[in-house]
Write a protein that holds these residues in place. Structure first.
Motif, PDB file in Angstrom:
ATOM      1  N   LEU A 121     -16.797 -20.419  -5.906  1.00 53.18           N
ATOM      2  CA  LEU A 121     -15.725 -20.683  -4.946  1.00 53.18           C
ATOM      3  C   LEU A 121     -15.294 -22.145  -5.007  1.00 53.18           C
ATOM      4  O   LEU A 121     -14.104 -22.460  -4.936  1.00 53.18           O
ATOM      5  CB  LEU A 121     -16.188 -20.323  -3.534  1.00 53.18           C
ATOM      6  N   SER A 130     -15.415 -16.787   1.534  1.00 50.15           N
ATOM      7  CA  SER A 130     -15.072 -15.525   0.869  1.00 50.15           C
ATOM      8  C   SER A 130     -16.319 -14.796   0.399  1.00 50.15           C
ATOM      9  O   SER A 130     -17.371 -15.402   0.140  1.00 50.15           O
ATOM     10  CB  SER A 130     -14.176 -15.803  -0.342  1.00 50.15           C
ATOM     11  N   VAL A 302     -13.605 -11.667  -5.723  1.00 55.15           N
ATOM     12  CA  VAL A 302     -13.661 -12.538  -4.559  1.00 55.15           C
ATOM     13  C   VAL A 302     -12.664 -12.010  -3.530  1.00 55.15           C
ATOM     14  O   VAL A 302     -11.504 -11.746  -3.872  1.00 55.15           O
ATOM     15  CB  VAL A 302     -13.319 -13.994  -4.929  1.00 55.15           C
TER      16      VAL A 302
END
Length: 457
Positions: A121, A130, A302
């Protein structure tokens, strides 16, 4: 030495010899399917064989039929090699034999998945809260994200797809550019959503933002998903994200980004501008075996709101050991799965932040070198704006381009496959392997020049 150790040692020896041969061996396979069948022997033996002998037969019979995918001169598809640390970690994954599903049952993998997910991320510039899932590949990553999207937009419209299915519910409208990858169409078929509604794209297959806005105005509050792309398979082009994502959200739609190989541009200061605004989307899919160069069977999904993917992928079973913090199986379709996060962690730990950026930039530099070298060949023309890792070229008419491709494969120095782009036969070069060197590029360009000279109009 017991039977297991002997078999593993034999496999190690063959693996090391295979990898050492990649710099000099022809890239295409030297044996046919029939040759390998004859060498293996098609009949099932009546009795058992020693594990070491089985490994020996498999390795010696199959090696001539292997294509040098892991080498530095394979450019036929978007296929990376395996970084040394990731390859070694993958051997451990098989030896450890963990079913990495539940947090409490496999704490080692859970810890590694948590760390690797946070690193991803950060590197890709995506929202820190997320959900990150480790899937079989980019196709399954797209499927997972689009499942969360489908169920969410239907829920907003008052329909519970998890409980009631799709029959009788509102139709979900999916908008995608003309240049979207076929994996998107496949994922939509899996999800019962049918074919996407195509939106016009420019000559590099970037979705036309104005055409997309126009399509959104006709949605009539219909549940809608928009698919954008980070890295088109022929041109390497990136859709415009910032204003486009805002316009899609203003229309109440979900934005998914297919970034199978291109999402990694965000990890490089030199190429992060290509993904500017991408982090505003709702979900993303990429493939770690492409630009990141980990072994196969490792896609990444994601989803900005973890509750949405868990609502679509989560399962309940009395025999499962649930953890209140969430479990791996709630973010992916598979219940039984190997420890994919181990290889991703190993790749990222071995490269570090600067190493990931350098890897992306090196691949792009090689692509630019290919474009420059091909442009100097008589009759050749590079068709795309080479902004990332993809190069598409022609050598005159379709017939000559096909001849060049055929002669290049016969030469064996490199593997470059053809495709059709804008109704023309093209040579498509995908630079994806960490081990590709300047010398590999030089040798490949020399082979292309030989093939072009032998395929004169």
């Amino acid at each position: 030495m017991d039977a297991r150790e002997a078999a593993l040692q034999r496999a190690h020896d063959h693996a090391v010899r295979w990898l050492a041969s990649l710099s000099e061996r022809p890239v295409p396979a030297c044996a046919s399917v029939e040759d390998v069948v004859r060498a293996l022997g098609p009949g099932l033996p009546d009795g058992p064989s020693s594990p070491a002998d089985v490994v020996e037969l498999l390795a010696t019979a199959c090696e001539p039929g292997l294509t040098a995918f892991p080498g530095g001169r394979f450019y036929g598809f978007v296929i990376g090699g395996s970084l040394p640390a990731a390859l070694a970690a993958d051997w451990l994954v098989s030896a450890w034999d963990q079913n990495c599903v539940m947090r409490r049952v496999t704490p080692a993998h859970t810890a590694v998945e948590d760390i690797a997910g946070a690193w991803l991320l950060d590197l890709l510039g995506l929202p820190t809260r997320s959900a990150v899932g480790f899937t079989t590949g980019a196709t399954t990553a797209n499927f997972t994200a689009l499942a969360a999207a489908r169920d969410t937009v239907l829920r907003r419209a008052g329909w519970n797809a998890a409980r009631d299915g799709l029959t009788g519910g509102p139709r979900v409208r999916v908008l995608a550019g003309e240049g979207r990858h076929m994996a998107i169409d496949l994922a939509l078929r899996y999800l019962g959503l049918g074919e996407p509604e195509l939106v016009a794209a420019d000559d590099q297959w970037r979705i036309d933002p104005d055409a997309l806005r126009q399509a959104l105005t006709t949605a009539d509050a219909q549940p809608t998903i928009v698919v954008l792309q980070a890295g088109e398979i022929h041109s390497g082009a990136f859709d415009s994200f910032g204003d486009t994502v805002e316009a899609v959200h203003a229309a109440g739609a979900w934005v998914h980004v297919d970034g199978a190989f291109g999402l990694w541009a965000a990890a490089s200061p030199a190429y992060a501008h290509l993904t500017e605004g991408c982090g505003q989307a709702d979900s993303w899919a990429t493939d770690a075996h492409k630009t990141l160069n980990v072994p196969y069977d490792c896609g990444l999904v994601v989803v900005r709101d973890p509750s949405t993917v868990r609502a679509s992928m989560g399962q309940r079973g009395d025999y499962l050991i649930h953890d209140e913090r969430g479990d791996s199986f709630e973010k992916v379709p598979e219940l039984s799965r190997r420890g994919r996060a181990f290889t991703v962690w190993a790749a990222l730990r071995s490269l570090g932040r600067s190493g990931v950026a350098a890897l992306v930039e090196r691949l792009c530099r090689h692509a630019s070198a290919f474009a420059a070298g091909i442009a100097d060949i008589d009759g050749a023309r590079v068709l795309n704006d080479v902004i990332f890792t993809q190069v598409c070229a022609t050598f005159g008419d379709d017939a000559r381009t096909e001849q060049v491709l055929a002669r290049l494969l016969d030469d064996g120095t490199a593997w470059i496959s053809g495709s059709v782009w804008h109704d023309r036969r093209v040579m498509r070069i995908s630079v994806s392997n960490w081990s590709t060197t300047d010398d590999d590029v030089r040798r490949t360009l020399d082979a292309i020049r030989r093939a072009a000279a032998a395929a004169r109009p």
